[in-house]
Write a protein that holds these residues in place. Structure first.
Motif, short mmCIF file in Angstrom:
data_model
loop_
_atom_site.label_atom_id
_atom_site.label_comp_id
_atom_site.label_asym_id
_atom_site.label_seq_id
_atom_site.Cartn_x
_atom_site.Cartn_y
_atom_site.Cartn_z
N LEU A 122 78.61 91.74 84.31
CA LEU A 122 78.88 93.18 84.36
C LEU A 122 77.59 93.98 84.43
O LEU A 122 77.46 94.90 85.25
CB LEU A 122 79.72 93.60 83.14
CG LEU A 122 80.14 95.06 83.07
CD1 LEU A 122 80.97 95.45 84.28
CD2 LEU A 122 80.93 95.30 81.78
N TYR A 123 76.62 93.61 83.61
CA TYR A 123 75.32 94.29 83.62
C TYR A 123 74.64 94.16 84.98
O TYR A 123 74.09 95.13 85.50
CB TYR A 123 74.43 93.71 82.51
CG TYR A 123 73.10 94.42 82.40
CD1 TYR A 123 73.02 95.66 81.77
CD2 TYR A 123 71.94 93.86 82.92
CE1 TYR A 123 71.82 96.32 81.66
CE2 TYR A 123 70.73 94.52 82.82
CZ TYR A 123 70.67 95.75 82.19
OH TYR A 123 69.47 96.42 82.10
N ALA A 124 74.71 92.99 85.57
CA ALA A 124 74.09 92.77 86.89
C ALA A 124 74.79 93.58 87.98
O ALA A 124 74.16 93.95 88.98
CB ALA A 124 74.12 91.28 87.23
N ALA A 125 76.08 93.86 87.79
CA ALA A 125 76.83 94.62 88.80
C ALA A 125 76.63 96.13 88.69
O ALA A 125 76.99 96.86 89.62
CB ALA A 125 78.32 94.30 88.68
N LEU A 126 76.05 96.60 87.60
CA LEU A 126 75.92 98.05 87.38
C LEU A 126 75.19 98.77 88.52
O LEU A 126 75.67 99.83 88.96
CB LEU A 126 75.27 98.35 86.04
CG LEU A 126 76.19 98.13 84.83
CD1 LEU A 126 75.40 98.33 83.54
CD2 LEU A 126 77.39 99.05 84.88
#
Length: 138
Positions: A122-126
């Protein structure tokens, strides 16, 4: 991918909005109007209607309610004295901060329930999600 993202966002929205009536008459569309004013600054009602993608008469009624609640104020448009600009008041700005903080708290609680791998993903997709949001707002 687009359909999965749409469904995920649609399913997350109720949690982000909180309990109905928690902040008086602040509906999702009124919150969106306050958010647009916070981001864009003072604007005419017609510009707000365009930004929100809703009809001018609907926006005008909403602005009347926001004004009556003390969350926005009207001032003469310096470019055309016949028109007015609407802007957030200090109470409107504070309400928006409170609502956003509460939504972030609710979302953080849900994120905590994800696995460490899901949180990293999720963090990488931000950045991609933020870019997508920016492109849809213009």
């Amino acid at each position: 991918m687009a359909e999965r993202l749409r469904i995920a966002i649609q399913d997350l929205l109720p949690a982000l909005r909180g309990a109905r009536g928690e902040h008086g008459d602040l509906t999702p569309s009124r919150q969106a109007a306050l958010g647009a004013l916070a981001t864009q600054g003072p604007m005419r009602i017609s510009a707000l209607a365009t930004r929100l993608g809703i009809a001018l008469p609907t926006t005008s009624r909403m602005v009347d309610l926001l004004d009556a609640s003390g969350w926005i104020e009207r001032t003469p448009d310096p470019e055309d004295r016949r028109a007015s600009l609407i802007a957030l008041t200090d109470p409107g700005r504070e309400l928006l901060r409170t609502v956003r903080r509460e939504a972030a708290t609710r979302l953080a609680a849900r994120i905590e329930k994800l696995s460490p791998e899901e949180r990293r993903t999720l963090y990488a997709a931000l950045p991609a999600l933020e870019s997508l949001a920016d492109s849809m707002g213009s």
